[in-house]
Design a protein around this motif. Structure first.
Motif, PDB file in Angstrom:
ATOM      1  N   ALA A 312       0.863  -1.181   0.000  1.00 39.65           N
ATOM      2  CA  ALA A 312       0.000   0.000   0.000  1.00 39.65           C
ATOM      3  C   ALA A 312       0.898   1.230   0.000  1.00 39.65           C
ATOM      4  CB  ALA A 312      -0.901   0.011   1.226  1.00 39.65           C
ATOM      5  N   TYR A 322      -4.746   4.976  -4.757  1.00 42.10           N
ATOM      6  CA  TYR A 322      -5.239   3.829  -5.518  1.00 42.10           C
ATOM      7  C   TYR A 322      -5.823   4.338  -6.829  1.00 42.10           C
ATOM      8  CZ  TYR A 322     -10.079   5.047  -4.162  1.00 42.10           C
ATOM      9  OH  TYR A 322     -11.272   5.693  -3.977  1.00 42.10           O
ATOM     10  N   LYS A 337      -4.791  -0.179  -0.162  1.00 46.17           N
ATOM     11  CA  LYS A 337      -5.029  -1.045  -1.313  1.00 46.17           C
ATOM     12  C   LYS A 337      -3.702  -1.417  -1.947  1.00 46.17           C
ATOM     13  CE  LYS A 337      -9.668   0.705  -2.196  1.00 46.17           C
ATOM     14  NZ  LYS A 337     -10.649   1.138  -3.209  1.00 46.17           N
ATOM     15  N   TRP A 339      -0.620  -2.405  -4.303  1.00 44.89           N
ATOM     16  CA  TRP A 339       0.059  -2.168  -5.577  1.00 44.89           C
ATOM     17  C   TRP A 339       1.127  -3.258  -5.724  1.00 44.89           C
ATOM     18  CZ3 TRP A 339      -0.442   2.466  -8.676  1.00 44.89           C
ATOM     19  CH2 TRP A 339      -1.299   3.427  -8.150  1.00 44.89           C
ATOM     20  N   ASN A 353      -1.704  -0.769  -9.908  1.00 40.92           N
ATOM     21  CA  ASN A 353      -2.923  -0.979  -9.110  1.00 40.92           C
ATOM     22  C   ASN A 353      -4.117  -0.950 -10.054  1.00 40.92           C
ATOM     23  OD1 ASN A 353      -5.290   0.825  -7.562  1.00 40.92           O
ATOM     24  ND2 ASN A 353      -4.529  -0.923  -6.396  1.00 40.92           N
ATOM     25  N   ASN A 354      -4.961  -1.954  -9.953  1.00 40.00           N
ATOM     26  CA  ASN A 354      -6.176  -2.027 -10.762  1.00 40.00           C
ATOM     27  C   ASN A 354      -5.876  -1.922 -12.259  1.00 40.00           C
ATOM     28  OD1 ASN A 354      -8.935  -2.415 -10.986  1.00 40.00           O
ATOM     29  ND2 ASN A 354      -9.462  -0.255 -10.652  1.00 40.00           N
TER      30      ASN A 354
END
Length: 432
Positions: A312, A322, A337, A339, A353-354
């Protein structure tokens, strides 16, 4: 009878003429949109800008958005309807940041907080110099008192420097203090753990990191107005960050990019509850370097915390970064969240991330964002880790001699042949 009426009328006329307007006159920048001018007048109040020492020329009072006073310009606020007792500037930025009220030079009766600067006193005209940066005011509110009477002299309270940046471990040079008033001057520090001040206005640092505001005040007397001035001391150390080849949980890192023979490092997003997102703006140094030294008063580090699935990323303000999968700007939240962080042989990292990975650039932009694909002219970031071992090797808090300038007990500068009590470098002597 006619003569009596004439004298009565003249007396009434003198009474009317000696009483000036009393009230508040608000000048709104939006009311003056039109042709270029450095002077505007409304209801007996005149604003005039002079070029002063500005290399950019003279500011403007006409653009319909803000009154703009460039760095070095002199703004004069004058009244023909009574002495001015208060002037309030509402600006577009806070304090001493760019375009804020704190960009005005310190002077008697002037103070600022947030986006508002306030002058209080008694004068037919007041001058302000934009010293540290440009000032942009949306409104200037002028309060006019009753009768126009004689204006008292300025107290003339002044430190030779309004702000002092002091690096711990170096020699501290104290600013000098001068005054014109014959009234006693009181000095106070709002943080004596960082800096102190004695009865003569000599400032000394303690060797501790932080900020201290030194305030000098004097009361109004028969000849001089009340006075107030400040000097802000920033005591800092240099934080050292070195190029990292791997990530360790719990460590602090600068997010860095190198391009165009410069080294850029990211700053946290300024949090806004209504818009908790943004790109990471950057600062830069010339050259491709493996080490950065940053003032401790600027906390631009990000902490990489170990979490399930990776790390995070928490900024210096305590918010986690994030990506929402829709925008290239970073989102800010309270939830950690993950990474993924993958090092490359060239010293860069793929930080994802995502589905979006951090990049610097996208064309000519000098900010950090995150995308699902490589962007035009963008480079992947490096990480520079905070070097905890790079400490302070000794702290000196000595005061550099001030050229043996002499002042009398009223704070006025005097020559070597002056007889009586003199103050030299903050100490009193009897000179015969």
């Amino acid at each position: 009878m006619i003569k009596t009426l004439r004298y009565t009328f003249m007396a009434m006329l003198m009474l009317v003429c000696s009483t000036a307007f009393a009230g508040v006159i608000t000048l709104n920048a939006t009311d003056f949109k039109g042709s270029e001018t450095a002077t505007v007048t409304q209801d007996g109040i005149t604003l005039t800008i002079e070029k002063g020492t500005s290399p950019s020329g003279t500011g403007n009072l006409y653009n319909g958005e803000q009154f703009r006073i460039y760095k070095g310009n002199i703004l004069t606020v004058s009244s023909t309807v009574g002495n001015i007792t208060q002037i309030v500037f509402t600006c577009t930025a806070n304090n001493t940041t760019k375009w804020g009220p704190g960009c005005f030079a310190a002077q008697d009766g002037y103070s600022y907080e947030g986006k508002v600067g306030t002058w209080a006193g008694n004068a037919a005209e007041v001058k302000f110099t934009a010293e540290s940066n440009q000032v942009r005011a949306t409104t200037i509110e002028v309060t006019v008192g009753g009768e126009v009477g004689p204006t008292k002299k300025s107290a003339g309270l002044k430190f030779s420097e309004s702000t002092v940046d002091y690096e711990l471990g170096t020699t501290f040079t104290a600013p000098t203090f001068t005054k014109a008033t014959t009234a006693a001057v009181k000095f106070v520090s709002d943080n004596e753990e960082v800096a102190t001040v004695n009865a003569e206005g000599v400032i000394a640092v303690t060797g501790k990191e932080g900020k201290a505001v030194i305030t000098a005040t004097s009361e109004e007397n028969k000849e001089y107005n009340a006075g107030k001035t400040t000097c802000t001391v920033y005591a800092y150390r240099m934080n050292v960050y070195k190029k990292a080849t791997a990530v360790e949980a719990g460590k602090q890192y600068l997010i860095v990019a190198q391009r165009d023979n410069k080294t850029y490092y990211a700053a946290p997003v300024k949090y806004n509850a209504e818009k908790p997102y943004g790109y990471l703006n950057s600062f830069s140094v010339d050259g491709i370097v493996d080490e950065l030294k940053i003032k401790s008063s600027y906390n631009d580090a990000f902490t990489f915390e170990g979490v399930a699935g990776g790390y995070a990323i928490k900024d210096a303000n305590g918010y986690y970064l994030y990506m929402d999968g829709k925008h290239a700007s970073f989102q800010l939240g309270d939830e950690a969240k993950a990474w993924t962080v993958e090092p490359a042989e060239n010293g860069t990292f793929t930080i994802t991330n995502n589905g979006q990975f951090i990049q610097y650039g996208n064309g000519t932009f000098t900010t950090f964002g995150a995308w699902t694909e490589a962007q035009d002219k963008a480079v992947k970031p490096m990480l520079f880790v905070f070097d905890e071992a790079a400490g302070i090797n000794g702290v000196q808090t000595t005061v550099k001699p001030q050229s043996n300038v002499r002042y009398n007990i009223a704070g006025q500068r005097v020559g070597a042949d002056y007889k009586g009590i003199v103050i030299v470098n903050g100490k009193k002597y009897l000179q015969k």
